[in-house]
Design a protein around this motif. Structure first.
Motif, mmCIF file in Angstrom:
data_model
loop_
_atom_site.group_PDB
_atom_site.id
_atom_site.type_symbol
_atom_site.label_atom_id
_atom_site.label_comp_id
_atom_site.label_asym_id
_atom_site.label_seq_id
_atom_site.Cartn_x
_atom_site.Cartn_y
_atom_site.Cartn_z
ATOM 1 N N TYR A 20 0.840 -1.200 0.000
ATOM 2 C CA TYR A 20 0.000 0.000 0.000
ATOM 3 C C TYR A 20 0.877 1.252 0.000
ATOM 4 C CZ TYR A 20 -3.492 3.451 1.199
ATOM 5 O OH TYR A 20 -4.299 4.554 1.192
ATOM 6 N N ALA A 21 1.925 1.240 0.800
ATOM 7 C CA ALA A 21 2.831 2.387 0.854
ATOM 8 C C ALA A 21 3.490 2.618 -0.505
ATOM 9 C CB ALA A 21 3.889 2.180 1.936
ATOM 10 N N ASN A 22 3.924 1.559 -1.166
ATOM 11 C CA ASN A 22 4.522 1.709 -2.495
ATOM 12 C C ASN A 22 3.539 2.334 -3.478
ATOM 13 O OD1 ASN A 22 7.123 0.746 -1.979
ATOM 14 N ND2 ASN A 22 6.488 -1.374 -2.248
ATOM 15 N N ALA A 23 2.291 1.905 -3.426
ATOM 16 C CA ALA A 23 1.265 2.489 -4.303
ATOM 17 C C ALA A 23 1.020 3.951 -3.946
ATOM 18 C CB ALA A 23 -0.029 1.681 -4.205
ATOM 19 N N SER A 24 1.024 4.262 -2.668
ATOM 20 C CA SER A 24 0.836 5.643 -2.233
ATOM 21 C C SER A 24 1.992 6.527 -2.687
ATOM 22 C CB SER A 24 0.684 5.711 -0.713
ATOM 23 O OG SER A 24 -0.507 5.073 -0.316
ATOM 24 N N ILE A 25 3.196 6.003 -2.619
ATOM 25 C CA ILE A 25 4.376 6.744 -3.088
ATOM 26 C C ILE A 25 4.216 7.077 -4.578
ATOM 27 C CG2 ILE A 25 6.847 6.528 -3.590
ATOM 28 C CD1 ILE A 25 6.973 4.865 -0.897
ATOM 29 N N ASP A 26 3.802 6.102 -5.355
ATOM 30 C CA ASP A 26 3.596 6.333 -6.788
ATOM 31 C C ASP A 26 2.530 7.400 -7.025
ATOM 32 O OD1 ASP A 26 5.501 4.417 -7.388
ATOM 33 O OD2 ASP A 26 4.020 2.834 -7.790
ATOM 34 N N ARG A 27 1.417 7.320 -6.282
ATOM 35 C CA ARG A 27 0.338 8.313 -6.439
ATOM 36 C C ARG A 27 0.823 9.709 -6.069
ATOM 37 N NH1 ARG A 27 -2.667 4.137 -4.132
ATOM 38 N NH2 ARG A 27 -2.585 5.118 -2.075
ATOM 39 N N LYS A 28 1.549 9.803 -4.966
ATOM 40 C CA LYS A 28 2.035 11.112 -4.519
ATOM 41 C C LYS A 28 3.041 11.681 -5.520
ATOM 42 C CE LYS A 28 -0.334 11.100 -0.741
ATOM 43 N NZ LYS A 28 -1.506 11.950 -0.596
ATOM 44 N N ARG A 29 3.890 10.839 -6.066
ATOM 45 C CA ARG A 29 4.856 11.310 -7.076
ATOM 46 C C ARG A 29 4.129 11.806 -8.328
ATOM 47 N NH1 ARG A 29 9.400 6.984 -5.782
ATOM 48 N NH2 ARG A 29 10.638 8.320 -4.410
ATOM 49 N N ASP A 30 3.103 11.059 -8.735
ATOM 50 C CA ASP A 30 2.329 11.465 -9.914
ATOM 51 C C ASP A 30 1.675 12.827 -9.707
ATOM 52 O OD1 ASP A 30 3.022 9.113 -11.185
ATOM 53 O OD2 ASP A 30 1.081 8.132 -10.832
ATOM 54 N N LYS A 31 1.304 13.121 -8.472
ATOM 55 C CA LYS A 31 0.655 14.399 -8.148
ATOM 56 C C LYS A 31 1.666 15.500 -7.842
ATOM 57 C CE LYS A 31 -3.463 12.288 -6.108
ATOM 58 N NZ LYS A 31 -4.232 12.139 -4.858
ATOM 59 N N GLY A 32 2.948 15.149 -7.786
ATOM 60 C CA GLY A 32 3.975 16.124 -7.481
ATOM 61 C C GLY A 32 4.044 16.500 -6.011
ATOM 62 N N GLU A 33 3.550 15.631 -5.152
ATOM 63 C CA GLU A 33 3.514 15.896 -3.712
ATOM 64 C C GLU A 33 4.755 15.302 -3.032
ATOM 65 O OE1 GLU A 33 -0.247 14.428 -2.277
ATOM 66 O OE2 GLU A 33 -1.380 15.669 -3.659
ATOM 67 N N GLU A 34 5.909 15.877 -3.344
ATOM 68 C CA GLU A 34 7.183 15.324 -2.878
ATOM 69 C C GLU A 34 7.315 15.325 -1.349
ATOM 70 O OE1 GLU A 34 9.392 13.551 -4.596
ATOM 71 O OE2 GLU A 34 7.986 13.785 -6.248
ATOM 72 N N GLU A 35 6.735 16.303 -0.669
ATOM 73 C CA GLU A 35 6.801 16.315 0.800
ATOM 74 C C GLU A 35 6.102 15.086 1.387
ATOM 75 O OE1 GLU A 35 5.510 19.955 2.618
ATOM 76 O OE2 GLU A 35 6.699 21.156 1.231
ATOM 77 N N GLU A 36 5.028 14.678 0.764
ATOM 78 C CA GLU A 36 4.302 13.485 1.208
ATOM 79 C C GLU A 36 5.062 12.211 0.857
ATOM 80 O OE1 GLU A 36 1.431 13.290 3.100
ATOM 81 O OE2 GLU A 36 1.875 15.419 3.343
ATOM 82 N N VAL A 37 5.761 12.220 -0.264
ATOM 83 C CA VAL A 37 6.538 11.054 -0.685
ATOM 84 C C VAL A 37 7.564 10.702 0.386
ATOM 85 C CG1 VAL A 37 8.244 10.210 -2.345
ATOM 86 C CG2 VAL A 37 6.194 11.385 -3.166
ATOM 87 N N VAL A 38 8.240 11.696 0.907
ATOM 88 C CA VAL A 38 9.265 11.468 1.931
ATOM 89 C C VAL A 38 8.662 10.757 3.142
ATOM 90 C CG1 VAL A 38 10.837 12.619 3.532
ATOM 91 C CG2 VAL A 38 10.680 13.406 1.180
ATOM 92 N N LYS A 39 7.482 11.164 3.555
ATOM 93 C CA LYS A 39 6.813 10.546 4.708
ATOM 94 C C LYS A 39 6.455 9.090 4.410
ATOM 95 C CE LYS A 39 4.760 14.944 6.037
ATOM 96 N NZ LYS A 39 3.486 15.682 6.134
ATOM 97 N N TRP A 40 5.933 8.848 3.213
ATOM 98 C CA TRP A 40 5.544 7.494 2.845
ATOM 99 C C TRP A 40 6.757 6.577 2.705
ATOM 100 C CZ3 TRP A 40 1.156 4.995 3.209
ATOM 101 C CH2 TRP A 40 -0.024 5.718 3.302
#
Length: 66
Positions: A20-40
């Motif tokens: 789930y975290a890997n999928a969330s990382i991909d979604r956040k990257r697609d949205k350009g939400e790099e601050e969230e990517v670091v947390k995930w």
């Protein structure tokens, strides 16, 4: 339930969390939400380490009945 069954159950759940975290990382990257990517990524890495500890029995004392 045996300690081995508990260990397998918890490890299986944690592996799902990593997926789930890997999928969330991909979604956040697609949205350009790099601050969230670091947390995930931190959550994923911590959870993946926990899978290893549970699987090899390091945390068996946590799985014992009180």
């Amino acid at each position: 339930m045996s300690i081995e069954k508990r260990r397998n159950l918890v490890a299986s759940f944690l592996r799902r969390c990593v997926k789930y975290a890997n999928a969330s990382i991909d979604r956040k990257r697609d949205k350009g939400e790099e601050e969230e990517v670091v947390k995930w990524v931190a959550y994923r890495d911590f959870t993946d380490h926990a899978v290893m500890e549970v699987s090899n029995g390091d945390l068996d004392s946590w799985l014992e009945e009180e």
